[in-house]
Design an enzyme around this catalytic site. Structure first.
Site, mmCIF file in Angstrom:
data_model
loop_
_atom_site.group_PDB
_atom_site.id
_atom_site.type_symbol
_atom_site.label_atom_id
_atom_site.label_comp_id
_atom_site.label_asym_id
_atom_site.label_seq_id
_atom_site.Cartn_x
_atom_site.Cartn_y
_atom_site.Cartn_z
ATOM 1 C CD GLU A 19 -2.664 -0.959 2.714
ATOM 2 O OE1 GLU A 19 -3.848 -1.333 2.772
ATOM 3 O OE2 GLU A 19 -2.024 -0.604 3.729
ATOM 4 C CG ASP A 205 -12.527 -5.459 -0.312
ATOM 5 O OD1 ASP A 205 -11.376 -5.091 -0.015
ATOM 6 O OD2 ASP A 205 -13.477 -5.435 0.485
#
Ligand code: ADE
Length: 244
Positions: A19, A205
């Protein structure tokens, strides 16, 4: 409000290396090593327009050889980071799950507002119920979101990638739209130190979608992290120009 041109110290806290990589690269931050010999938390630093950026990443678990995620390490990371860097603002940048019911799509970047809550601390005793949820305040980012065209929402934190029926009922009860595993822990530490807190979260998601979360997360981690870096740079740039 920080005066516009003084040196703002940003503390950015991130859970996973994958990330963090695009943001570290975009901001040209330099690796500084561990901030404490007993913990894996790694420090990257740099300057932007005369302001100071300290970015810390939780680091890898030496036992399981995975990035350390979740609230346990995040609380510690926030405490050590705040004590060491004395920031003017704490930012938790990372990825999160979004909701079809909120019309979220993969790669959307949200800012936390008005609060950051927990959805898996169920304590059904008067007053403890609210304590469990937390409702930690978020930095009022309404002018930033308007200027940059980003969305805002309640960030909801728990220690699982999936959810139970009770978790989901809790999330719905306060209209949580950004499901993560770190923000509330960091927000609590920032609140103890009276330092403004902002979460910037990119969606990997769709929690109430048709695909298994773990598959979507892995498939979309790269694109979501690239979007995260792009928008986080703009948010930091905006704060350096307008003040906190
Ligand atoms: N990080 C990315 N997606 C997540 C999800 N669905 N739940 C918790 N943390 C996440």
């Amino acid at each position: 409000m920080q005066s516009k041109n003084s040196n703002i110290r940003f503390l950015i806290i991130m859970a996973m290396h994958d990330e963090a990589k695009p943001l570290i690269n975009a901001m040209k931050l330099n690796e500084q090593g561990r901030i404490n010999p007993n913990y894996t938390i790694e420090h990257y630093s740099g300057q932007t327009s005369g302001h100071t950026i300290d970015l810390i990443v939780n680091g890898r678990c030496s036992v399981y050889n995975v990035d350390q995620i979740g609230t346990q390490v995040s609380t510690l990371c926030a405490h050590l980071g705040i004590e060491k860097f004395n920031p003017n603002i704490v930012i938790n940048a990372g990825t999160a799950g979004g909701f079809n019911s909120d019309n979220a799509t993969i790669g959307d970047v949200y800012l936390s507002y008005p609060a950051i809550n927990y959805h898996d601390r169920r304590i059904n005793i008067p007053d403890f119920k609210e304590y469990g949820i937390g409702q930690y305040p978020a930095y009022n980012c309404s002018t930033i979101t308007k200027a940059l065209g980003l969305r805002t929402g309640i960030v909801t934190t728990g220690n699982s990638l999936d959810y139970t029926e009770q978790d989901m009922a809790m999330i719905k009860s306060y209209n949580g739209v950004v499901k993560d595993m770190e923000a509330a822990a960091i927000a609590w530490v920032a609140q103890q130190h009276s330092i403004p807190f902002l979460a910037i979260k990119s969606k990997t998601d769709i929690v109430d979608g048709e695909h298994p979360t773990e598959r979507e997360f892995l498939q979309n981690l790269h694109i979501a992290s690239e979007n995260l870096a792009r928008q986080a740079v703009k948010v930091i740039d905006w704060l350096t120009k307008e003040g906190i």
